[in-house]
Design a protein around this motif. Structure first.
Motif, mmCIF file in Angstrom:
data_model
loop_
_atom_site.group_PDB
_atom_site.id
_atom_site.type_symbol
_atom_site.label_atom_id
_atom_site.label_comp_id
_atom_site.label_asym_id
_atom_site.label_seq_id
_atom_site.Cartn_x
_atom_site.Cartn_y
_atom_site.Cartn_z
ATOM 1 N N CYS A 54 0.844 -1.197 0.000
ATOM 2 C CA CYS A 54 0.000 0.000 0.000
ATOM 3 C C CYS A 54 0.883 1.253 0.000
ATOM 4 O O CYS A 54 1.981 1.235 0.543
ATOM 5 N N SER A 102 5.964 -1.231 8.227
ATOM 6 C CA SER A 102 5.552 -1.569 9.597
ATOM 7 C C SER A 102 5.389 -3.072 9.795
ATOM 8 O O SER A 102 5.501 -3.568 10.914
ATOM 9 N N LEU A 229 2.796 11.661 -3.921
ATOM 10 C CA LEU A 229 2.183 11.226 -2.649
ATOM 11 C C LEU A 229 2.774 12.008 -1.482
ATOM 12 O O LEU A 229 2.045 12.486 -0.602
#
Ligand code: M6R
Length: 353
Positions: A54, A102, A229
């Motif tokens: 993502c 993460s 982004l």
């Protein structure tokens, strides 16, 4: 603490030479010009590779899949939230690589679990030791970027790029000497960008722009997406990244004298020439052009500003050039007084689908 920096994001941008060296440590065999990833010693890739990720990690995944394709290995990157193993053919001969800083992103974990249930081998490329992704996948490759506090992913993206380059060498086999040479020089080249960047002046000039566009091809295409982004998440302004060739299929209608276009043009080959063609198109419509370039081509002739990067191999150039875009986004956000380390509405780790 922030060790004298105003924001964690700024500190983490400046830490990149160190975090990249840490990522490479012990993985580059200097004598043989080979990459060694000890933790993947028992990884055997028999068939196609699928990446799931993502956000920023998806941009790294796009880059990773381009690296494998270049080595003749069928590879594809999927947005984890769009990946559904019942719709996308996946099976025992596949390797599915979750790229997740993460190691906890819900969409990425779901995609990895589905792939695993379908019989695929799974690999986590992650920053967090013993994260869910690292624990649940068959293999883990650590990017070793160190803790990243800023919500905006910066040093972890660079380390994902480098780790995926190493992975592509290991999976792809063949002669990796040029790639190894490029990889080894990345930390120093990133340092040069940090020392010499004029991103702050570029940011000052365009802080009031209506929107920011980023264009690139091949390895620089994911960098264009990432530049946009970063700009949107910390400045709250409209930004878009495009494959340079797509401009004239629609986005060119958005281009005005109030929309600077950042063009990633490194090297002097076919890819650079084609992007320069697109630069001329936006210049003709009055848009300010900021060239991120190593000066190998004549793009500067058509640019209003130049963000210079050292010459690198095409693979390494994507990591080096991205640092300029991180700095531009940082300085625009800084001048606008934004909450840089904790942008509104965003969380560091997205643990809901
Ligand atoms: O931890 P992950 O790499 O799985 O996170 C994925 C995205 O949420 C993340 O990359 C996000 O897009 C960045 N923080 C944006 O800077």
């Amino acid at each position: 603490g922030k060790s004298g920096y105003d924001h964690y994001m700024q500190k983490e941008i400046y830490e990149q030479p160190t975090s990249l060296r840490q990522c490479l440590r012990g993985r580059v065999d200097e004598l043989e010009g080979e990459i060694v990833l000890e933790e993947l010693a028992d990884l055997a890739v028999e068939g196609p590779v699928q990446f799931v990720a993502c956000g920023t990690s998806y941009h790294a995944a796009l880059y990773g899949s381009a690296l494998l394709q270049e080595r003749g290995i069928p590879a594809q990157a999927f947005l984890a939230s769009e990946y559904a193993s019942e719709r996308i053919p996946v099976g025992e001969d596949h390797l599915v690589v979750g790229v997740t800083q993460s190691g906890e992103t819900a969409d990425t974990m779901r995609a990895l679990r589905e792939a695993s249930a379908a019989g695929a081998e799974t690999l986590a490329v992650t920053n967090v030791v013993a994260s869910s992704a690292a624990r649940e996948c068959d293999h883990a490759l650590y990017i070793r970027a160190g803790p990243e506090i800023g919500v905006a992913a910066t040093k972890t993206f660079a380390s994902q790029q480098v780790a995926l380059t190493a992975l592509a060498c290991v999976i792809g086999g063949g002669d990796s000497r040029e790639v190894v040479r490029g990889l080894r020089s990345v930390p120093d080249k990133v340092q040069t960008v940090l020392d010499e960047s004029t991103a702050r002046e570029v940011a000052a000039e365009f802080v009031d722009a209506d929107a920011y566009f980023f264009i690139g091809r091949h390895y620089q295409y994911p960098v264009a997406l990432e530049g946009a982004l970063k700009m949107k998440e910390i400045t709250y302004k409209h930004a878009e990244g495009f494959a340079a060739g797509e401009l004239k299929h629609g986005p060119l209608a958005l281009v005005t004298e109030r929309t600077p276009v950042f063009a990633l043009v490194t090297g002097d080959g076919e890819i650079a020439r084609k992007t320069i063609g697109n630069v001329k198109e936006v210049e003709a419509r009055g848009a300010p052009v900021v060239a991120v370039t190593d000066g190998q081509s004549d793009v500067e002739q058509y640019a209003d500003h130049v963000l210079r990067v050292p010459t690198s191999t095409p693979v390494a150039a994507a990591t080096v050039a991205n640092v300029q875009l991180q700095l531009v986004a940082y300085w625009v956000a800084n001048m606008l007084g934004r909450s840089i380390d904790k942008p509104r509405n965003l969380a560091k780790s997205v643990t809901v689908e």
